[in-house]
Design a protein around this motif. Structure first.
Motif, short mmCIF file in Angstrom:
data_model
loop_
_atom_site.label_atom_id
_atom_site.label_comp_id
_atom_site.label_asym_id
_atom_site.label_seq_id
_atom_site.Cartn_x
_atom_site.Cartn_y
_atom_site.Cartn_z
N LEU A 37 74.23 11.15 14.79
CA LEU A 37 72.86 10.82 14.39
C LEU A 37 71.86 11.82 14.95
CD1 LEU A 37 72.85 6.93 14.81
CD2 LEU A 37 73.03 8.24 12.69
N THR A 38 72.06 12.18 16.21
CA THR A 38 71.16 13.16 16.83
C THR A 38 71.24 14.49 16.10
OG1 THR A 38 71.40 12.11 19.00
CG2 THR A 38 70.65 14.39 18.97
N ALA A 39 72.45 14.91 15.75
CA ALA A 39 72.63 16.18 15.05
C ALA A 39 71.99 16.12 13.66
CB ALA A 39 74.11 16.51 14.94
N LEU A 40 72.11 14.97 12.97
CA LEU A 40 71.54 14.85 11.63
C LEU A 40 70.02 14.89 11.68
CD1 LEU A 40 71.99 14.40 8.60
CD2 LEU A 40 71.93 11.94 9.04
N GLN A 41 69.43 14.22 12.67
CA GLN A 41 67.97 14.25 12.79
C GLN A 41 67.47 15.64 13.15
OE1 GLN A 41 66.16 10.13 13.88
NE2 GLN A 41 67.73 10.52 15.43
N ARG A 42 68.25 16.34 13.98
CA ARG A 42 67.88 17.72 14.31
C ARG A 42 68.04 18.61 13.08
NH1 ARG A 42 70.97 18.20 18.34
NH2 ARG A 42 72.73 19.19 17.28
N GLU A 43 69.09 18.37 12.30
CA GLU A 43 69.37 19.15 11.10
C GLU A 43 68.27 18.97 10.05
OE1 GLU A 43 73.70 19.90 9.24
OE2 GLU A 43 72.94 17.87 8.95
N THR A 44 67.76 17.75 9.90
CA THR A 44 66.74 17.47 8.89
C THR A 44 65.33 17.68 9.39
OG1 THR A 44 66.69 15.12 9.51
CG2 THR A 44 68.23 15.78 7.77
N GLY A 45 65.15 17.63 10.73
CA GLY A 45 63.80 17.71 11.27
C GLY A 45 63.01 16.44 11.04
N LEU A 46 63.71 15.31 10.87
CA LEU A 46 63.05 14.04 10.55
C LEU A 46 63.48 12.95 11.54
CD1 LEU A 46 63.68 14.01 6.70
CD2 LEU A 46 61.48 14.45 7.83
N ALA A 47 62.57 12.03 11.81
CA ALA A 47 62.92 10.82 12.55
C ALA A 47 63.46 9.83 11.53
CB ALA A 47 61.69 10.26 13.26
N LEU A 48 64.75 9.57 11.57
CA LEU A 48 65.40 8.76 10.55
C LEU A 48 65.60 7.31 10.96
CD1 LEU A 48 68.16 11.35 9.50
CD2 LEU A 48 65.97 10.87 8.36
N LEU A 49 65.63 7.03 12.27
CA LEU A 49 65.91 5.69 12.76
C LEU A 49 64.93 5.34 13.88
CD1 LEU A 49 69.77 6.07 12.93
CD2 LEU A 49 68.57 4.56 11.34
N ALA A 50 64.64 4.04 13.98
CA ALA A 50 63.78 3.55 15.05
C ALA A 50 64.42 2.32 15.66
CB ALA A 50 62.39 3.22 14.52
N ARG A 51 64.13 2.07 16.94
CA ARG A 51 64.68 0.91 17.62
C ARG A 51 64.09 -0.38 17.04
NH1 ARG A 51 69.38 1.42 20.18
NH2 ARG A 51 69.45 3.40 21.33
N ALA A 52 64.95 -1.39 16.89
CA ALA A 52 64.52 -2.72 16.43
C ALA A 52 65.31 -3.74 17.23
CB ALA A 52 64.74 -2.89 14.94
N GLY A 53 64.77 -4.17 18.38
CA GLY A 53 65.52 -5.06 19.26
C GLY A 53 66.74 -4.33 19.81
N ARG A 54 67.91 -4.93 19.62
CA ARG A 54 69.14 -4.27 20.07
C ARG A 54 69.74 -3.35 19.02
NH1 ARG A 54 72.72 -8.80 23.32
NH2 ARG A 54 71.19 -9.22 25.00
N GLY A 55 69.15 -3.34 17.86
CA GLY A 55 69.69 -2.53 16.79
C GLY A 55 68.77 -1.39 16.39
N LEU A 56 68.99 -0.90 15.20
CA LEU A 56 68.21 0.21 14.66
C LEU A 56 67.75 -0.15 13.26
CD1 LEU A 56 70.53 3.21 15.66
CD2 LEU A 56 68.33 2.64 16.71
N ARG A 57 66.61 0.37 12.89
CA ARG A 57 66.14 0.24 11.51
C ARG A 57 65.74 1.62 11.01
NH1 ARG A 57 60.87 1.03 11.41
NH2 ARG A 57 59.58 0.58 13.25
N PRO A 58 65.99 1.89 9.73
CA PRO A 58 65.60 3.19 9.20
C PRO A 58 64.09 3.31 9.06
CG PRO A 58 66.53 1.83 7.47
CD PRO A 58 66.72 1.07 8.74
N THR A 59 63.56 4.47 9.33
CA THR A 59 62.16 4.77 9.03
C THR A 59 62.01 4.94 7.52
OG1 THR A 59 62.55 7.14 9.22
CG2 THR A 59 61.96 5.95 11.25
#
Length: 300
Positions: A37-59
């Protein structure tokens, strides 16, 4: 260029809602998922996921990329299936889309003909009323209802198969059941059974014909498909008006009568992707569809 494997990981995280769940589903460690996930966000230059409690939600950007990844991976899966077919000596895949009444009246014989001529072909059959806007979502062959001379879009060729007249299906004992034909206006005072829940082109065509005959049909009950509408007619609820192909298999207790003055008509066409028009299975399928239309006859 985006890494396809990272797209798969990202799609799994979005679908499952957490790194841990995606790791369990894919058989990876949570640490490996996080690295992708870190590599993909670095590759795209985008924030793709955000914290939502114990999980994640897409931006918002993550939602958009996940939707596009779904399409890309589906196409990649189709290409992988094609390669597997070719390696195994099969003749590949053929996708055919069609609407419901053609499915019941024509497709069993069409499919049998295709598979007898090309036993190695893998068929993808799709029930579809409309032509998709996206070229990538369109089938190799689609049987459609459209006005004569319509534009199938760049890269596709349309061929007229049949003009399918509408008929009235009446309960046994109806005052008009003994006739060979009835004027459309003769049904003006009846409580009709509606048979087109989707409010598609076929229904619009019927309403236009009724308007030309000087009335608007009074629908007593709504059915979601032709077989259900025919069952309502057999139960004595009222008449229904539908294309003749939809009345190919009538239940007992009903009769079918030709409509005149005017006769509503729908035009049935094939739409073939130009890129595959010369493929043997495509040519066999189109020939089988032509034969089915010819067997019905141009005007009943």
């Amino acid at each position: 260029m985006l890494d396809v494997h990272r797209l798969r990981v990202f799609r799994s995280v979005v679908a499952s809602g957490s790194v841990q769940a995606a790791a369990a589903n894919l058989g990876y460690t949570p640490s490996a998922i996080s690295q992708h996930l870190t590599a993909l966000q670095r590759e795209t230059g985008l924030a793709l996921l955000a914290r939502a409690g114990r999980g994640l939600r897409p931006t918002a950007a993550g939602h958009a990329l996940a939707a596009e990844a779904e399409r890309v991976l589906a196409r990649l899966g189709a290409a992988e299936s094609l390669i597997a077919d070719l390696r195994a000596g099969r003749t590949g895949a053929l996708s055919i889309a069609y609407f419901a009444s053609v499915g019941a009246a024509w497709m069993p014989l069409v499919v049998r003909h295709i598979l007898s001529e090309h036993p190695g072909v893998r068929l993808d059959l799709q029930l579809r009323e409309q032509i998709p806007d996206s070229r990538e979502e369109r089938a190799d062959i689609q049987v459609v209802v459209a006005r004569s001379g319509f534009d199938p879009g760049s890269g596709f060729t349309a061929e007229h198969l049949l003009d399918d007249p509408y008929v009235a299906v009446l309960p046994a004992g109806h005052r008009l059941a003994g006739r060979t034909e009835v004027d459309l206006a003769d049904l003006a005072d009846e409580g009709w059974v509606d048979n087109d829940f989707a409010r598609g082109w076929c229904r619009d065509n019927l309403i236009e014909a009724c308007t030309a005959a000087g009335f608007s049909p009074a629908f007593r009950v709504e059915a979601h498909d032709y077989p259900t509408a025919l069952a309502f007619v057999a139960a004595g609820i009222g008449p229904t008006v539908l294309p003749a192909l939809g009345a190919a298999h009538l239940p007992s207790g009903v009769t079918c009568v030709r409509l005149v003055r005017p006769t509503p008509m729908r035009s049935i066409h094939t739409v073939v992707h130009d890129a595959v028009e010369h493929a043997p299975a495509v040519r066999t399928a189109v020939a089988a569809l032509r034969a089915a239309a010819t067997a019905v006859g141009p005007t009943r």
